[in-house]
Scaffold this motif. Structure first.
Motif, mmCIF file in Angstrom:
data_model
loop_
_atom_site.group_PDB
_atom_site.id
_atom_site.type_symbol
_atom_site.label_atom_id
_atom_site.label_comp_id
_atom_site.label_asym_id
_atom_site.label_seq_id
_atom_site.Cartn_x
_atom_site.Cartn_y
_atom_site.Cartn_z
ATOM 1 N N ALA A 39 10.484 -11.553 -31.992
ATOM 2 C CA ALA A 39 9.133 -12.385 -32.733
ATOM 3 C C ALA A 39 8.569 -13.326 -31.306
ATOM 4 O O ALA A 39 7.451 -13.490 -31.469
ATOM 5 C CB ALA A 39 9.717 -13.225 -33.902
ATOM 6 N N PRO A 40 9.378 -13.961 -30.435
ATOM 7 C CA PRO A 40 8.864 -14.832 -29.784
ATOM 8 C C PRO A 40 8.071 -14.090 -28.457
ATOM 9 O O PRO A 40 7.108 -14.653 -27.910
ATOM 10 C CB PRO A 40 10.016 -15.574 -29.063
ATOM 11 N N ILE A 41 8.541 -12.791 -28.092
ATOM 12 C CA ILE A 41 8.043 -11.965 -27.077
ATOM 13 C C ILE A 41 6.762 -10.904 -27.400
ATOM 14 O O ILE A 41 6.077 -10.529 -26.591
ATOM 15 C CB ILE A 41 9.029 -11.616 -25.938
ATOM 16 N N ALA A 42 7.057 -10.450 -28.372
ATOM 17 C CA ALA A 42 6.044 -9.222 -29.059
ATOM 18 C C ALA A 42 5.054 -9.879 -29.311
ATOM 19 O O ALA A 42 4.742 -10.777 -29.925
ATOM 20 C CB ALA A 42 6.934 -8.498 -29.963
ATOM 21 N N LYS A 43 3.841 -8.888 -29.264
ATOM 22 C CA LYS A 43 2.370 -9.127 -29.658
ATOM 23 C C LYS A 43 2.536 -9.351 -31.308
ATOM 24 O O LYS A 43 1.721 -10.143 -31.784
ATOM 25 C CB LYS A 43 1.488 -7.853 -29.207
ATOM 26 N N ALA A 44 3.191 -8.426 -31.969
ATOM 27 C CA ALA A 44 3.199 -8.675 -33.309
ATOM 28 C C ALA A 44 4.754 -7.830 -33.736
ATOM 29 O O ALA A 44 5.160 -6.984 -33.078
ATOM 30 C CB ALA A 44 2.230 -7.895 -34.059
#
Length: 335
Positions: free
Chosen positions: A172-177
């Motif tokens: 969640a903190p690093i992905a676009k969505a």
């Protein structure tokens, strides 16, 4: 006739205990290989609970599975054992000088064997849609080898257990969505993890099943169908991570002709199995009143390595402290 090249020690299993056993074997300058059936080191810790905190590892008040495996991987890679991933040991036979080991990919030879397979060999439960094979190891994954691969990407995760929710929290903190697809409205994961998930921007798709996969302009198109309904929708992402759990089997273990204690390997006080030269450590090794903790397996590893090397080289002195072993290792690397 070409002479057979023998390893001193073959470690079956690349989980935490197997990794540390390989580290210590190389500290003692043993020619060592790890054979791991999965596509990454870390065993069940990496596959089943990477983001969970672990509290019974000495010197770490708390550490996640991902962090622990990263430390162990850094440690073992420093000592450079041979590591073979995506390879399953199918059988081993006693021959002159040790054992002939047949794997799913090759035949190899070893003077001794240490089995460190944890709770047993296990394979991921695959996504059962017709097109899945086309996308495996490209856009469809059953393991996360490197979180950076998903940085600023749209990622879908299928599953509702601890592993699926843990990976959603990690990504969640690093992905676009991040999209989480589950066939039920309720998740099976730890309640605190589910609460933490709901505080992220993860998009939940419940209760939905994946019915098909296709591609469009380098993207992965996921067809979803709502359970007990005719409602359908499409989801377009860069990657799909499937966490449907793992299937464990003891059939292979039983075929190795070792004495078993229920579904584990019977060992004596020195972790020797019923076949001389074959040892077992960690959760797979059955002993009376034993606690199946990683700390227990870590403690068994050096003792078994020393026993194996004493069997191979009875003239060699037992090791001194680790600082002396490191000096010997570094000296050998320089020569």
């Amino acid at each position: 006739m070409v002479a057979k090249e023998f390893y001193d020690i073959t470690i079956i299993g690349g989980g935490p205990v197997g990794m540390f056993a390989a580290t210590y074997a190389r500290m003692r300058l043993a020619k060592t290989q790890i054979i791991e059936s999965l596509g990454q080191l870390g065993g069940q810790v990496s596959a089943l609970f990477p983001a969970k905190k672990i509290y019974d590892i000495p010197a770490f008040p708390e550490i996640t599975g991902t962090e622990l495996i990263a430390h162990l991987k850094q440690q073992v890679e420093k000592f450079e054992p041979d590591i073979f991933l995506n390879e399953r040991v199918e059988s081993f036979t006693q021959i002159t000088g040790g054992f002939e080991i047949k794997t799913s990919k090759r035949t190899t030879y070893s003077k001794t064997i240490i089995i460190a397979t944890g709770a047993g060999a296990f394979e991921p439960r695959k996504l059962k849609v017709a097109a899945a094979d086309r996308f495996e190891d490209k856009q469809l994954h059953y393991f996360v080898k490197d979180l950076k691969d998903f940085s600023n990407k749209e990622v879908a995760i299928a599953g509702g257990g601890d592993s699926a929710v843990d990976w959603a929290l990690e990504l969640a903190p690093i992905a676009k969505a991040v999209h989480l697809i589950h066939r039920r409205d309720k998740f099976r994961a730890l309640e605190s993890s589910v609460l933490a998930l709901k505080e992220t921007k993860t998009i939940l798709h419940t209760p939905y099943l994946i019915t098909d996969l296709s591609s469009a302009q380098d993207k992965l198109c996921i067809s979803l169908e709502k359970t007990r309904s005719a409602e359908k929708k499409e989801l377009t992402v860069d990657h799909l991570l499937v966490n449907y759990g793992f299937a464990s089997s003891s059939k292979l273990l039983e075929s190795w002709a070792l004495e078993l204690d229920h579904h584990n390997i019977a060992v004596n006080a020195k972790n020797e199995t019923s076949i001389p030269g074959v040892y077992a450590i960690g959760d797979i090794a059955a002993q009376a009143d034993k606690l199946n903790l990683m700390a227990t397996g870590f403690g068994e590893a050096p003792s078994v390595i020393n026993s194996a090397l004493l069997r191979i080289y009875p003239e060699k002195r037992q090791p001194a402290h680790s600082t002396q072993l490191i000096k010997k290792f570094e000296a050998a690397q320089d020569n």
